[in-house]
Design a protein around this motif. Structure first.
Motif, PDB file in Angstrom:
ATOM      1  N   ASN A 111     -23.767  -7.490 -21.495  1.00  0.00           N
ATOM      2  CA  ASN A 111     -22.641  -8.428 -21.395  1.00  0.00           C
ATOM      3  C   ASN A 111     -21.901  -8.531 -22.726  1.00  0.00           C
ATOM      4  O   ASN A 111     -20.671  -8.556 -22.767  1.00  0.00           O
ATOM      5  CB  ASN A 111     -23.153  -9.813 -20.984  1.00  0.00           C
ATOM      6  CG  ASN A 111     -23.333  -9.935 -19.490  1.00  0.00           C
ATOM      7  OD1 ASN A 111     -22.664  -9.254 -18.725  1.00  0.00           O
ATOM      8  ND2 ASN A 111     -24.240 -10.783 -19.070  1.00  0.00           N
ATOM      9  N   GLN A 112     -22.652  -8.589 -23.830  1.00  0.00           N
ATOM     10  CA  GLN A 112     -22.033  -8.702 -25.157  1.00  0.00           C
ATOM     11  C   GLN A 112     -21.226  -7.451 -25.479  1.00  0.00           C
ATOM     12  O   GLN A 112     -20.121  -7.525 -26.037  1.00  0.00           O
ATOM     13  CB  GLN A 112     -23.127  -8.923 -26.212  1.00  0.00           C
ATOM     14  CG  GLN A 112     -22.594  -9.105 -27.625  1.00  0.00           C
ATOM     15  CD  GLN A 112     -21.726 -10.342 -27.778  1.00  0.00           C
ATOM     16  OE1 GLN A 112     -21.917 -11.316 -27.068  1.00  0.00           O
ATOM     17  NE2 GLN A 112     -20.760 -10.293 -28.675  1.00  0.00           N
ATOM     18  N   GLU A 113     -21.773  -6.266 -25.109  1.00  0.00           N
ATOM     19  CA  GLU A 113     -21.062  -5.007 -25.365  1.00  0.00           C
ATOM     20  C   GLU A 113     -19.751  -4.959 -24.591  1.00  0.00           C
ATOM     21  O   GLU A 113     -18.714  -4.562 -25.130  1.00  0.00           O
ATOM     22  CB  GLU A 113     -21.958  -3.825 -24.979  1.00  0.00           C
ATOM     23  CG  GLU A 113     -23.145  -3.636 -25.922  1.00  0.00           C
ATOM     24  CD  GLU A 113     -24.097  -2.552 -25.433  1.00  0.00           C
ATOM     25  OE1 GLU A 113     -23.893  -2.057 -24.297  1.00  0.00           O
ATOM     26  OE2 GLU A 113     -25.031  -2.200 -26.176  1.00  0.00           O
ATOM     27  N   VAL A 114     -19.796  -5.351 -23.311  1.00  0.00           N
ATOM     28  CA  VAL A 114     -18.572  -5.341 -22.503  1.00  0.00           C
ATOM     29  C   VAL A 114     -17.567  -6.340 -23.061  1.00  0.00           C
ATOM     30  O   VAL A 114     -16.369  -6.054 -23.160  1.00  0.00           O
ATOM     31  CB  VAL A 114     -18.890  -5.684 -21.024  1.00  0.00           C
ATOM     32  CG1 VAL A 114     -17.606  -5.837 -20.212  1.00  0.00           C
ATOM     33  CG2 VAL A 114     -19.757  -4.598 -20.413  1.00  0.00           C
ATOM     34  N   TYR A 115     -18.047  -7.532 -23.465  1.00  0.00           N
ATOM     35  CA  TYR A 115     -17.164  -8.561 -24.029  1.00  0.00           C
ATOM     36  C   TYR A 115     -16.458  -8.047 -25.286  1.00  0.00           C
ATOM     37  O   TYR A 115     -15.250  -8.218 -25.455  1.00  0.00           O
ATOM     38  CB  TYR A 115     -17.978  -9.810 -24.347  1.00  0.00           C
ATOM     39  CG  TYR A 115     -17.187 -10.908 -25.032  1.00  0.00           C
ATOM     40  CD1 TYR A 115     -16.330 -11.723 -24.304  1.00  0.00           C
ATOM     41  CD2 TYR A 115     -17.285 -11.113 -26.404  1.00  0.00           C
ATOM     42  CE1 TYR A 115     -15.603 -12.724 -24.920  1.00  0.00           C
ATOM     43  CE2 TYR A 115     -16.560 -12.108 -27.027  1.00  0.00           C
ATOM     44  CZ  TYR A 115     -15.717 -12.912 -26.281  1.00  0.00           C
ATOM     45  OH  TYR A 115     -14.986 -13.897 -26.906  1.00  0.00           O
ATOM     46  N   GLU A 116     -17.194  -7.372 -26.167  1.00  0.00           N
ATOM     47  CA  GLU A 116     -16.600  -6.852 -27.399  1.00  0.00           C
ATOM     48  C   GLU A 116     -15.582  -5.762 -27.097  1.00  0.00           C
ATOM     49  O   GLU A 116     -14.526  -5.682 -27.737  1.00  0.00           O
ATOM     50  CB  GLU A 116     -17.704  -6.328 -28.317  1.00  0.00           C
ATOM     51  CG  GLU A 116     -18.578  -7.432 -28.893  1.00  0.00           C
ATOM     52  CD  GLU A 116     -19.741  -6.905 -29.704  1.00  0.00           C
ATOM     53  OE1 GLU A 116     -19.902  -5.664 -29.762  1.00  0.00           O
ATOM     54  OE2 GLU A 116     -20.486  -7.719 -30.294  1.00  0.00           O
ATOM     55  N   LEU A 117     -15.885  -4.908 -26.114  1.00  0.00           N
ATOM     56  CA  LEU A 117     -14.939  -3.852 -25.748  1.00  0.00           C
ATOM     57  C   LEU A 117     -13.663  -4.427 -25.141  1.00  0.00           C
ATOM     58  O   LEU A 117     -12.570  -3.919 -25.358  1.00  0.00           O
ATOM     59  CB  LEU A 117     -15.602  -2.877 -24.759  1.00  0.00           C
ATOM     60  CG  LEU A 117     -16.640  -1.935 -25.359  1.00  0.00           C
ATOM     61  CD1 LEU A 117     -17.345  -1.143 -24.272  1.00  0.00           C
ATOM     62  CD2 LEU A 117     -15.983  -0.976 -26.353  1.00  0.00           C
ATOM     63  N   MET A 118     -13.788  -5.535 -24.381  1.00  0.00           N
ATOM     64  CA  MET A 118     -12.600  -6.176 -23.815  1.00  0.00           C
ATOM     65  C   MET A 118     -11.701  -6.721 -24.907  1.00  0.00           C
ATOM     66  O   MET A 118     -10.475  -6.710 -24.779  1.00  0.00           O
ATOM     67  CB  MET A 118     -13.009  -7.311 -22.867  1.00  0.00           C
ATOM     68  CG  MET A 118     -13.529  -6.846 -21.525  1.00  0.00           C
ATOM     69  SD  MET A 118     -13.612  -8.207 -20.322  1.00  0.00           S
ATOM     70  CE  MET A 118     -14.721  -9.332 -21.135  1.00  0.00           C
ATOM     71  N   GLN A 119     -12.288  -7.203 -25.998  1.00  0.00           N
ATOM     72  CA  GLN A 119     -11.488  -7.702 -27.112  1.00  0.00           C
ATOM     73  C   GLN A 119     -10.734  -6.576 -27.803  1.00  0.00           C
ATOM     74  O   GLN A 119      -9.630  -6.769 -28.295  1.00  0.00           O
ATOM     75  CB  GLN A 119     -12.396  -8.405 -28.131  1.00  0.00           C
ATOM     76  CG  GLN A 119     -12.960  -9.731 -27.622  1.00  0.00           C
ATOM     77  CD  GLN A 119     -13.803 -10.413 -28.674  1.00  0.00           C
ATOM     78  OE1 GLN A 119     -14.705  -9.824 -29.254  1.00  0.00           O
ATOM     79  NE2 GLN A 119     -13.508 -11.664 -28.943  1.00  0.00           N
ATOM     80  N   GLN A 120     -11.341  -5.377 -27.809  1.00  0.00           N
ATOM     81  CA  GLN A 120     -10.741  -4.247 -28.509  1.00  0.00           C
ATOM     82  C   GLN A 120      -9.747  -3.482 -27.636  1.00  0.00           C
ATOM     83  O   GLN A 120      -8.816  -2.855 -28.152  1.00  0.00           O
ATOM     84  CB  GLN A 120     -11.837  -3.281 -28.969  1.00  0.00           C
ATOM     85  CG  GLN A 120     -12.811  -3.900 -29.967  1.00  0.00           C
ATOM     86  CD  GLN A 120     -14.063  -3.065 -30.138  1.00  0.00           C
ATOM     87  OE1 GLN A 120     -14.147  -1.949 -29.622  1.00  0.00           O
ATOM     88  NE2 GLN A 120     -15.051  -3.600 -30.851  1.00  0.00           N
ATOM     89  N   HIS A 121      -9.931  -3.525 -26.319  1.00  0.00           N
ATOM     90  CA  HIS A 121      -9.095  -2.729 -25.413  1.00  0.00           C
ATOM     91  C   HIS A 121      -8.473  -3.628 -24.338  1.00  0.00           C
ATOM     92  O   HIS A 121      -9.157  -4.009 -23.374  1.00  0.00           O
ATOM     93  CB  HIS A 121      -9.926  -1.624 -24.749  1.00  0.00           C
ATOM     94  CG  HIS A 121     -10.598  -0.708 -25.727  1.00  0.00           C
ATOM     95  ND1 HIS A 121      -9.917   0.286 -26.398  1.00  0.00           N
ATOM     96  CD2 HIS A 121     -11.884  -0.647 -26.166  1.00  0.00           C
ATOM     97  CE1 HIS A 121     -10.761   0.927 -27.192  1.00  0.00           C
ATOM     98  NE2 HIS A 121     -11.954   0.383 -27.072  1.00  0.00           N
ATOM     99  N   PRO A 122      -7.200  -3.998 -24.484  1.00  0.00           N
ATOM    100  CA  PRO A 122      -6.544  -4.883 -23.510  1.00  0.00           C
ATOM    101  C   PRO A 122      -6.595  -4.354 -22.081  1.00  0.00           C
ATOM    102  O   PRO A 122      -6.619  -5.139 -21.130  1.00  0.00           O
ATOM    103  CB  PRO A 122      -5.098  -4.943 -24.019  1.00  0.00           C
ATOM    104  CG  PRO A 122      -5.194  -4.609 -25.475  1.00  0.00           C
ATOM    105  CD  PRO A 122      -6.324  -3.640 -25.602  1.00  0.00           C
ATOM    106  N   GLU A 123      -6.635  -3.014 -21.911  1.00  0.00           N
ATOM    107  CA  GLU A 123      -6.667  -2.474 -20.554  1.00  0.00           C
ATOM    108  C   GLU A 123      -7.969  -2.829 -19.840  1.00  0.00           C
ATOM    109  O   GLU A 123      -7.988  -2.967 -18.606  1.00  0.00           O
ATOM    110  CB  GLU A 123      -6.455  -0.956 -20.549  1.00  0.00           C
ATOM    111  CG  GLU A 123      -7.377  -0.181 -21.481  1.00  0.00           C
ATOM    112  CD  GLU A 123      -6.790   0.041 -22.853  1.00  0.00           C
ATOM    113  OE1 GLU A 123      -6.439  -0.965 -23.510  1.00  0.00           O
ATOM    114  OE2 GLU A 123      -6.678   1.211 -23.267  1.00  0.00           O
ATOM    115  N   LEU A 124      -9.062  -3.018 -20.589  1.00  0.00           N
ATOM    116  CA  LEU A 124     -10.319  -3.438 -19.982  1.00  0.00           C
ATOM    117  C   LEU A 124     -10.244  -4.899 -19.561  1.00  0.00           C
ATOM    118  O   LEU A 124     -10.738  -5.274 -18.500  1.00  0.00           O
ATOM    119  CB  LEU A 124     -11.473  -3.239 -20.966  1.00  0.00           C
ATOM    120  CG  LEU A 124     -11.806  -1.794 -21.343  1.00  0.00           C
ATOM    121  CD1 LEU A 124     -13.024  -1.754 -22.251  1.00  0.00           C
ATOM    122  CD2 LEU A 124     -12.033  -0.924 -20.115  1.00  0.00           C
ATOM    123  N   LEU A 125      -9.609  -5.727 -20.378  1.00  0.00           N
ATOM    124  CA  LEU A 125      -9.394  -7.124 -20.006  1.00  0.00           C
ATOM    125  C   LEU A 125      -8.571  -7.224 -18.736  1.00  0.00           C
ATOM    126  O   LEU A 125      -8.864  -8.004 -17.827  1.00  0.00           O
ATOM    127  CB  LEU A 125      -8.681  -7.856 -21.154  1.00  0.00           C
ATOM    128  CG  LEU A 125      -9.558  -8.268 -22.345  1.00  0.00           C
ATOM    129  CD1 LEU A 125      -8.695  -8.720 -23.493  1.00  0.00           C
ATOM    130  CD2 LEU A 125     -10.518  -9.370 -21.958  1.00  0.00           C
TER     131      LEU A 125
END
Length: 262
Positions: free
Chosen positions: A25-39
């Motif tokens: 969950n933490q890894e996905v959360y950090e990636l969402m912060q770095q990549h708007p397309e994931l958000l």
């Protein structure tokens, strides 16, 4: 990072469903912060689930469909002499009331969906604002560090077949820290990492300052590294995941000698 492949892997659906471990969950959360397309993808998944839930709910019956069924019902001839008007008017009122309740529940469901969408968008905005605030604080901290009076600047030039590469080291001997500006290096290929070396020249002795395993996902490409060595030069090599005990000279991308002259 291959964003498309990451999205197609299904991990975002598991994240929304709460089926990942705390670390994942933490890894996905950090990636969402770095990549708007994931958000954006997570928002769309959440919206789809909300719509699917509404569609399968008993409250999702549409009043128009209900009304059509009433309109299409067969007409039954009644004997006027035996008709209890109060009874039939009661049934009519019940039907109208039921239809009104269904319409109200439908509207409430749509309103709930809108509220959840607004809430999710607000959370997205809060994440973006927090990221911008953190980036600004980090930028100010780096600028203060790079403007230190006694800091040494060491340009690292491209070597051999890698003459396109470049980097720069800012060395603050007072706090044993170097700030590596590695914007001139390409992203590390899959299975490889950048490794930073402190060198003494006579005899040539390399000492590893560590690997940069988050290089590809870092936007600024500026890294703070502890250096307690009496370095005479710095170099950067491309090494297998986990780093190497000694530098792979065929993969030496940049090298720079420390100039201590006033």
């Amino acid at each position: 990072m291959d964003i498309k492949a990451y999205i197609e892997s299904g991990i975002l659906e598991l994240y929304v469903a709460g089926q990942l471990s705390e670390k994942e969950n933490q890894e996905v959360y950090e990636l969402m912060q770095q990549h708007p397309e994931l958000l954006k993808e997570v928002l769309e998944i959440e919206a789809s689930i909300v719509k699917l839930t509404a569609a399968t709910s008993p409250n999702s019956v549409k009043f128009d469909a209900f009304k059509d069924k009433i309109t299409d019902a067969k007409v039954i001839q009644l004997n006027p002499k035996k008709t209890d008007w109060v009874t039939y008017s009661g049934w009519a009122a019940s039907i109208i009331l039921a239809g009104g309740l269904i319409w109200t529940l439908n509207n409430n469901t749509e309103l709930t969906n809108q509220i959840e969408t607004v809430s999710t968008e607000r959370q997205l905005l809060e994440i973006q604002i927090e990221k911008a605030r953190d980036n600004l604080a980090e930028t100010r901290r780096l600028l203060d560090a790079l403007r230190t009076k006694d800091i040494l600047t060491v340009p690292l030039n491209g070597q051999g077949n890698y003459d396109f590469a470049y980097a720069k080291v800012y060395w603050n001997k007072n706090d044993n820290t170097i700030y590596l500006d590695a914007k001139g290096l390409p992203n590390a290929p899959e299975g490889k990492v950048w490794q930073v070396w402190s060198l003494t020249l006579n005899p040539l002795t390399p000492t590893s300052l560590g690997i940069i395993d988050n290089f590809n996902t870092d936007d600024n490409k500026i890294f703070a590294i502890t250096n307690t060595n009496e370095s005479q030069a710095f170099g950067i090599t491309l090494e297998p995941d986990g780093g190497s005990a000694s530098p792979t000279m065929e993969q030496l991308y940049t090298l720079g000698v420390v100039n201590t002259a006033p």
